[in-house]
Scaffold this active site. Structure first.
Site, PDB file in Angstrom:
ATOM      1  N   CYS A  14      14.705 -19.936 -20.816  1.00 25.95           N
ATOM      2  CA  CYS A  14      15.583 -20.408 -21.890  1.00 25.95           C
ATOM      3  C   CYS A  14      15.832 -19.278 -22.875  1.00 25.95           C
ATOM      4  CB  CYS A  14      14.965 -21.605 -22.611  1.00 25.95           C
ATOM      5  SG  CYS A  14      13.460 -21.180 -23.507  1.00 25.95           S
ATOM      6  N   CYS A  17      12.857 -17.618 -24.563  1.00 24.36           N
ATOM      7  CA  CYS A  17      12.168 -16.585 -23.775  1.00 24.36           C
ATOM      8  C   CYS A  17      12.810 -15.222 -24.039  1.00 24.36           C
ATOM      9  CB  CYS A  17      12.234 -16.914 -22.292  1.00 24.36           C
ATOM     10  SG  CYS A  17      11.455 -18.461 -21.807  1.00 24.36           S
ATOM     11  N   ASP A 432      46.484  10.213 -27.404  1.00 22.38           N
ATOM     12  CA  ASP A 432      46.772  11.552 -26.915  1.00 22.38           C
ATOM     13  C   ASP A 432      48.023  11.451 -26.036  1.00 22.38           C
ATOM     14  OD1 ASP A 432      46.381  14.273 -26.299  1.00 22.38           O
ATOM     15  OD2 ASP A 432      45.416  13.701 -24.422  1.00 22.38           O
ATOM     16  N   ASP A 619      41.669  11.665 -23.216  1.00 24.38           N
ATOM     17  CA  ASP A 619      41.107  12.013 -21.917  1.00 24.38           C
ATOM     18  C   ASP A 619      39.595  12.208 -21.935  1.00 24.38           C
ATOM     19  OD1 ASP A 619      40.731  14.458 -23.094  1.00 24.38           O
ATOM     20  OD2 ASP A 619      42.261  15.503 -21.927  1.00 24.38           O
ATOM     21  N   ASP A 623      39.458  15.344 -26.692  1.00 28.23           N
ATOM     22  CA  ASP A 623      39.568  14.281 -27.690  1.00 28.23           C
ATOM     23  C   ASP A 623      38.206  13.710 -28.090  1.00 28.23           C
ATOM     24  OD1 ASP A 623      42.477  14.161 -27.762  1.00 28.23           O
ATOM     25  OD2 ASP A 623      42.330  13.375 -25.740  1.00 28.23           O
TER      26      ASP A 623
END
Length: 730
Positions: A14, A17, A432, A619, A623
């Site tokens: 459950c 837990c 970009d 990419d 970047d």
């Protein structure tokens, strides 16, 4: 950078837990964070920055095992053989559960029929025999569900109560009281009611609910299994003309592999021989097969449709795109968004609170009303049985599990479940240009020449460019359809190419080289780096104009982003004219050119400083600073490993439709999670007071523990079914 480790955790029943494991393991100094998924039976462990994984793992596993659970180190890139073994174990477990459930349901059905005869007032000549039969059926159900009872009382003894503890207390209390009531009935006390059906039906409904939970978990694991089974187990490797069949794991980078039509590619690679169509819909979400020929990439798990090809292996099995997808999906499923933290906190304290509420309800009704011991006990049992932390525990992970698989189908992968929440507040997305909005490869747009035809200019240019590796040379070669001249070309670095065709020397290059050679290019023909100029000695012949190829879906995607309230902004390192042209074609009003990586980072910071929530798509290499700074970062797949990209999500496939789907699916997923949590909280907020007898205080009925058990099972089932609705996302 902190190391992330996937743990396989067994024995959770459950939300309490999962919450207890998460809380206790997080207290270790060697742990930076841990996210435990009840639905996946996994945990995503993040080790502290200054600690080695091999030092932290023994402590973490020991702590989990001290809580009564089992933990082993998992592998996000599980092999096909390992996954098949896991699926077999899942199936064997479900078969055993199904066999036991049949017996439980049969016994519970008889108990329900006998219970209904009591409600409808049917009398029997042998009431004690009937009650003994009910007791026999209930005892059989308790025996079949002994794992729940043993686990529940064990956890209760060690002061770590869970859902099993609530079920064990409720069912055993009802059964023991029924035995006591039966002895009083045999002694002649006709006022006593026996409640064997409460104990039996309670466990029956619990077992049915858990069976459906197991099915939902298996369905989520099958979704990953579907990806894993795309990879063949064998490959046909060719060495010096000899073909041998080898296990896929034995393939090495540089090997040549043969792939017949209607076969799945066994590894990532590039095509050495042949041309075909490749189906990647299950892998990248591409709707239609893609044409592929010599030099094109293919990926493990993609289907070769039309003809045989030979490929050169470029990645080991563990480093293939398919393995990266599987790892990303599993890690995302094991992680949790912020919205789940409230549910985890509530779940941790929920069960002790429920036990206290049941005890208070019993004391209050027994000592301060005239309903007596039996009804007071039934109220306490109803409170214990109805209270369900499972619905809260399943509310988030089930939705995340389903959404993770849907994301891969829709053209993107999520690195962390927080991605869904981060995407909700984005109002600006920085993009970009090269490789994001464009394909990254230029194409020939037009040719202008006062003396030669377009075809002849392209033929001469291509003959000169055969030895060049410049991107524009590839675009020129792709545009040519005529036989080449024997030009014996020579590359002049940073300037262009030259060669002799039919006794005449030709030059093809940039404008500065033309000026250096004394070739006067007309002013209106000078276009900078996106043009090549063809000339002979002291004479300009032609200008070849190139442009970047926009992704086919770029304009539509950006338009749909605007309808979602997200404004696109173009950040590029290219020149002003090139960036302005792309921005104009795509309808982007805000753009910046000649941006360095630091400049992109500053642009993102400036937007954030003015109150914007910023996403960045690029990419993943130049970047990287801007991706790391953005509130949501999206990397476009390239030759860099997914795991090394500083991003929250990664686009896969040839288009950027996945970019739009990130925001659409995020909204659908978070809405689905909130619906689940709302239902789980409302169910308990209304159900517990009703079980405690609030309705009776105002003249209404008490809740029967049997109905409480049925309601508890339905609450979890509703959460699971609601989460599965995400599979309809398109």
């Amino acid at each position: 950078m902190a190391s992330k480790i996937l743990l396989q955790i067994d024995g959770m029943h459950c939300a309490a837990c999962a919450a207890r494991i998460q809380k206790m393991v997080s207290q270790l100094d060697c742990v930076k964070s841990i996210s435990v998924s009840l639905a996946q039976n996994e945990g995503l462990l993040e080790v502290a920055d200054d600690v080695k994984p091999q030092e932290a793992l023994p402590q973490v596993i020991a702590r989990i095992e001290s809580l009564g659970f089992r933990a082993t180190v998992g592998d996000a890139k599980s092999s096909l053989a390992h996954w098949n073994e896991t699926l077999k174990k899942d199936e064997a477990h479900l078969i055993a559960v199904r066999r036991r459930l049949r017996m439980i349901v049969a016994s519970g059905g008889l108990l329900l029929i006998l219970h209904l005869t009591n409600i409808l007032g049917f009398q029997t000549a042998y009431p004690v025999t009937k009650i003994l039969f009910e007791g026999f059926l209930a005892a059989g159900i308790l025996f079949l569900c002994r794992e729940i009872l043993v686990s529940g009382f064990k956890n209760l003894v060690y002061a770590r109560p869970d859902m099993d503890s609530l079920v064990a207390i409720g069912s055993v209390t009802a059964f023991c009281y029924s035995i006591y009531a039966l002895t009083l009935m045999v002694s002649g006390d006709a006022r006593i009611h026996v409640n064997f059906e409460t104990a039996g039906l309670l466990l029956t409904f619990i077992s049915i609910g858990r069976y459906f939970e197991e099915l939902s978990k298996k369905k989520a694991r099958d979704a990953i299994g579907e990806l894993i089974t795309l990879n063949p187990t064998k490959a046909r490797r060719m060495i010096k003309g000899t073909v041998t069949e080898v296990p896929v794991e034995a393939l090495e980078i540089g090997d040549t592999v043969l792939v017949s039509e209607n076969e799945y590619c066994p590894a990532d690679g590039v095509i050495l021989e042949g041309a075909t169509e490749i189906e990647t819909s299950l892998l990248t979400g591409e709707s239609y097969p893609q044409n592929a020929s010599v030099g094109d990439k293919v990926y493990a798990g993609s289907l070769n449709l039309t003809s045989s090809i030979a490929i050169k292996v470029t990645a080991n099995q563990s480093d293939s795109l398919l393995s990266e997808i599987i790892a990303s999906v599993r890690e995302a499923q094991a992680s949790k968004p912020q919205v789940a933290k409230l549910a985890d906190t509530v779940s941790f304290y929920f069960i002790p609170t429920v036990i206290a509420a049941a005890f208070c309800a019993f004391i209050g009704w027994f000592f301060f009303s005239s309903i007596g011991f039996e009804q007071s006990l039934r109220i306490a049992v109803s409170v214990v049985v109805l209270s369900c932390p499972c619905a809260m525990g399943l509310a988030t992970p089930i939705s995340i599990m389903v959404a993770g698989r849907v994301a891969a189908r829709c053209g993107f992968l999520i690195k962390n479940a927080d991605t869904f929440e981060k995407a909700l507040d984005i109002d600006v997305i920085c993009l970009d240009k090269t490789g994001t909005l464009t394909t990254g490869t230029p194409s020939l747009e037009k040719v202008e020449s006062p003396s030669l035809s377009t075809e002849e200019v392209i033929r001469i240019g291509t003959s000169l460019e055969t030895r060049s590796k410049h991107p524009l040379s590839y675009a020129l070669i792709a545009a040519n359809s005529l036989p080449l001249y024997d030009a014996n070309p020579k590359v002049v670095p940073q300037k262009g190419v030259t060669g002799v065709i039919e006794g005449k020397t030709y030059y093809l290059g940039n404008v500065s080289w033309m000026e250096e050679l004394g070739i006067n290019v007309p002013e209106d023909e000078i276009q900078g780096q996106k043009a090549l100029y063809l000339g002979t000695v002291n004479k300009w012949i032609a200008t070849l104009f190139f442009k970047e190829t926009l992704r086919e879906d770029a304009k539509a995607v950006l338009g749909n982003l605007r309808t979602l309230g997200i404004e696109p902004m173009l950040l590029s390192g290219d020149g002003e004219e090139a960036v302005k042209t792309v921005a104009s074609e795509l309808g982007i009003s805000r753009f910046k050119a000649q941006m360095t990586p630091e400049g992109k980072l500053e642009a993102v910071k400036q937007l954030q400083a003015t109150g914007h929530r910023v996403a960045m798509a690029g990419d993943g290499i130049n970047d990287a600073p801007a991706l790391a700074q953005a509130d949501l970062s999206v990397a476009i797949i390239n030759d860099t490993k997914l795991s090394t990209q500083a991003s929250d999500a990664v686009l896969i496939g040839n288009g950027i439709s996945g970019l739009l789907n990130i925001f659409r699916l995020s909204r659908a997923t978070v809405r689905n999670i909130r619906e689940n949590l709302f239902w789980a909280f409302i169910y308990n907020a209304i159900g517990i007071p009703v079980a405690m007898g609030v309705l009776h205080a105002f003249g209404g009925p008490f809740m029967n523990p049997v109905y409480a058990a049925a309601a508890m099972g339905m609450s979890s089932l509703c959460v699971v079914l609601n989460a599965l609705r995400l599979n309809r996302f398109r």
